[in-house]
Design a protein around this motif. Structure first.
Motif, PDB file in Angstrom:
ATOM      1  N   SER A  23       0.829  -1.201   0.000  1.00  0.00           N
ATOM      2  CA  SER A  23       0.000   0.000   0.000  1.00  0.00           C
ATOM      3  C   SER A  23       0.868   1.257   0.000  1.00  0.00           C
ATOM      4  O   SER A  23       0.513   2.267  -0.608  1.00  0.00           O
ATOM      5  CB  SER A  23      -0.931   0.016   1.216  1.00  0.00           C
ATOM      6  OG  SER A  23      -0.182  -0.056   2.418  1.00  0.00           O
ATOM      7  N   VAL A  24       2.021   1.189   0.674  1.00  0.00           N
ATOM      8  CA  VAL A  24       2.940   2.324   0.692  1.00  0.00           C
ATOM      9  C   VAL A  24       3.492   2.565  -0.706  1.00  0.00           C
ATOM     10  O   VAL A  24       3.532   3.698  -1.205  1.00  0.00           O
ATOM     11  CB  VAL A  24       4.089   2.083   1.686  1.00  0.00           C
ATOM     12  CG1 VAL A  24       5.098   3.228   1.619  1.00  0.00           C
ATOM     13  CG2 VAL A  24       3.560   1.933   3.102  1.00  0.00           C
ATOM     14  N   ASP A  25       3.924   1.483  -1.357  1.00  0.00           N
ATOM     15  CA  ASP A  25       4.462   1.608  -2.717  1.00  0.00           C
ATOM     16  C   ASP A  25       3.409   2.143  -3.676  1.00  0.00           C
ATOM     17  O   ASP A  25       3.709   2.952  -4.559  1.00  0.00           O
ATOM     18  CB  ASP A  25       4.966   0.244  -3.213  1.00  0.00           C
ATOM     19  CG  ASP A  25       6.162  -0.255  -2.419  1.00  0.00           C
ATOM     20  OD1 ASP A  25       6.849   0.585  -1.807  1.00  0.00           O
ATOM     21  OD2 ASP A  25       6.405  -1.473  -2.403  1.00  0.00           O
ATOM     22  N   SER A  26       2.170   1.702  -3.494  1.00  0.00           N
ATOM     23  CA  SER A  26       1.083   2.174  -4.344  1.00  0.00           C
ATOM     24  C   SER A  26       0.836   3.662  -4.131  1.00  0.00           C
ATOM     25  O   SER A  26       0.595   4.410  -5.095  1.00  0.00           O
ATOM     26  CB  SER A  26      -0.195   1.386  -4.052  1.00  0.00           C
ATOM     27  OG  SER A  26      -1.275   1.862  -4.817  1.00  0.00           O
ATOM     28  N   SER A  27       0.920   4.100  -2.882  1.00  0.00           N
ATOM     29  CA  SER A  27       0.708   5.518  -2.574  1.00  0.00           C
ATOM     30  C   SER A  27       1.813   6.376  -3.173  1.00  0.00           C
ATOM     31  O   SER A  27       1.560   7.466  -3.698  1.00  0.00           O
ATOM     32  CB  SER A  27       0.664   5.728  -1.056  1.00  0.00           C
ATOM     33  OG  SER A  27      -0.431   5.035  -0.491  1.00  0.00           O
ATOM     34  N   ILE A  28       3.051   5.877  -3.106  1.00  0.00           N
ATOM     35  CA  ILE A  28       4.171   6.613  -3.699  1.00  0.00           C
ATOM     36  C   ILE A  28       3.974   6.754  -5.205  1.00  0.00           C
ATOM     37  O   ILE A  28       4.204   7.820  -5.790  1.00  0.00           O
ATOM     38  CB  ILE A  28       5.506   5.901  -3.401  1.00  0.00           C
ATOM     39  CG1 ILE A  28       5.839   6.010  -1.913  1.00  0.00           C
ATOM     40  CG2 ILE A  28       6.639   6.499  -4.234  1.00  0.00           C
ATOM     41  CD1 ILE A  28       7.070   5.243  -1.501  1.00  0.00           C
ATOM     42  N   SER A  29       3.524   5.684  -5.838  1.00  0.00           N
ATOM     43  CA  SER A  29       3.268   5.722  -7.276  1.00  0.00           C
ATOM     44  C   SER A  29       2.201   6.754  -7.614  1.00  0.00           C
ATOM     45  O   SER A  29       2.331   7.505  -8.598  1.00  0.00           O
ATOM     46  CB  SER A  29       2.834   4.333  -7.764  1.00  0.00           C
ATOM     47  OG  SER A  29       2.549   4.355  -9.151  1.00  0.00           O
ATOM     48  N   SER A  30       1.168   6.830  -6.801  1.00  0.00           N
ATOM     49  CA  SER A  30       0.096   7.809  -7.027  1.00  0.00           C
ATOM     50  C   SER A  30       0.616   9.228  -6.853  1.00  0.00           C
ATOM     51  O   SER A  30       0.255  10.132  -7.613  1.00  0.00           O
ATOM     52  CB  SER A  30      -1.064   7.561  -6.061  1.00  0.00           C
ATOM     53  OG  SER A  30      -1.645   6.297  -6.277  1.00  0.00           O
TER      54      SER A  30
END
Length: 251
Positions: A23-30
C-alpha cells in the motif's frame, strides 16, 4: 520473513502481525503521478506568460504568471520531498527489520521536516521549469525588443550557474538525432524532450521486440516509455521557432 513487500513482526502479548509495504508503494506511485499535473500547470503558466508578452500586455500580468510558476515550484519541491521522506523511511525499515512495529507516520513526518529545514527561496528559482520559463521570457523579450529591468537582470545573473546545470532542459537538440528539434515531444513522466518522429520510432521498435523503451536522455532512470506519455512541448516549440525567425532576420 515472507518477501520484500511483507514484514513479519511479533509483538509481546499480541498475535503475530504482518506489515505490508504494498500500500505504501502504491501511494508513492500515485504521488509521483501528481507531478504530471504540476508540470501541466507550469506549462500552461508559461504559455500564458509568453502570450501576454507577445501581445504587450500589462507587465504586472506577466509578473503574476511568474509568481504562479514559483508557487508551482514550491508544490513540486514539497511533493518531491514528501516522496523522498516516505521512500527513505520505508527503505530504512526494510533494511533494519525492527522487531517492534515502527510508527511509520511519525518517522516519515520527522524525515519530511528534516528535508524541509534545508529549503531556501533560491531553491524555487533553481527549479528546471522555472529556469526554462525565465529563459523563454528573456528570449521573447529580445524578439520583440523589450528592455530587461534591473531586477530581471539580477535574477538572470543569479541563475546563470543553474541554467548551465539545467541546460539539457533548455537545449533544442534532440538526444536521439543530435539535430535541432522541429516538433519537440515532452515525456510526461520524466520531463525530457525529443524529436517526435525519432522518439516514436524508438519506442515502437523496442515494443516490437517485446522490450521496454528506456528514456534516451543520459542519466534518466525512466525505463518504461509509452507513446501515450508524449505531449507536444508547445512552449519549447515556440522558443525554437522564435530562434529560427531571429536567425532568418540576421541573414
Amino acid at each position: 520473513m515472507r518477501s520484500n513487500s511483507y514484514k513479519q513482526i511479533k509483538m509481546p502479548g499480541r498475535p503475530s502481525s504482518v506489515i505490508s509495504f504494498n500500500s505504501v508503494d502504491s501511494s508513492i506511485s500515485s504521488l509521483k503521478n501528481c507531478q504530471a499535473y504540476i508540470n501541466t500547470g507550469m506549462e500552461i503558466a508559461t504559455n500564458v506568460a509568453l502570450e501576454l508578452l507577445e501581445t504587450e500586455s500589462d507587465e504586472g500580468e506577466v509578473k503574476n504568471m511568474e509568481n504562479v510558476m514559483l508557487e508551482y515550484a514550491a508544490m513540486d519541491r514539497e511533493l518531491n520531498q514528501f516522496i523522498q521522506a516516505v521512500e527513505d523511511t520505508t527503505h530504512q525499515i526494510r533494511r533494519e527489520q525492527p522487531e517492534a512495529i515502527p510508527d511509520l507516520k511519525t518517522l516519515v513526518k520527522e524525515r519530511f521536516a528534516e528535508l524541509k529545514s534545508r529549503n531556501t527561496d533560491l531553491d524555487l528559482k533553481r527549479n528546471d521549469k522555472y529556469v526554462q520559463f525565465k529563459e523563454q521570457l528573456r528570449e521573447m523579450g529580445k524578439q520583440i525588443c523589450l528592455p530587461e529591468d534591473a531586477s530581471d537582470e539580477q535574477t538572470i545573473e543569479q541563475l546563470d550557474e543553474d541554467i548551465t546545470v539545467t541546460q539539457s532542459q533548455l537545449n533544442f537538440i534532440c538526444p536521439i538525432t543530435q539535430l535541432e528539434m522541429k516538433r519537440p515531444m515532452k515525456n510526461k513522466v520524466c520531463g525530457h524532450v525529443y524529436e517526435e518522429e525519432a522518439i516514436i520510432r524508438m519506442i515502437q521498435n523496442r515494443h516490437q521486440k517485446n522490450k521496454k523503451a528506456r528514456c534516451p536522455k543520459v542519466g534518466c532512470d525512466h525505463g518504461d516509455m509509452k507513446v501515450t506519455d508524449l505531449v507536444l512541448d508547445t512552449s519549447l516549440k515556440r522558443a525554437i521557432d522564435n530562434q529560427n525567425k531571429q536567425k532568418g532576420r540576421q541573414h
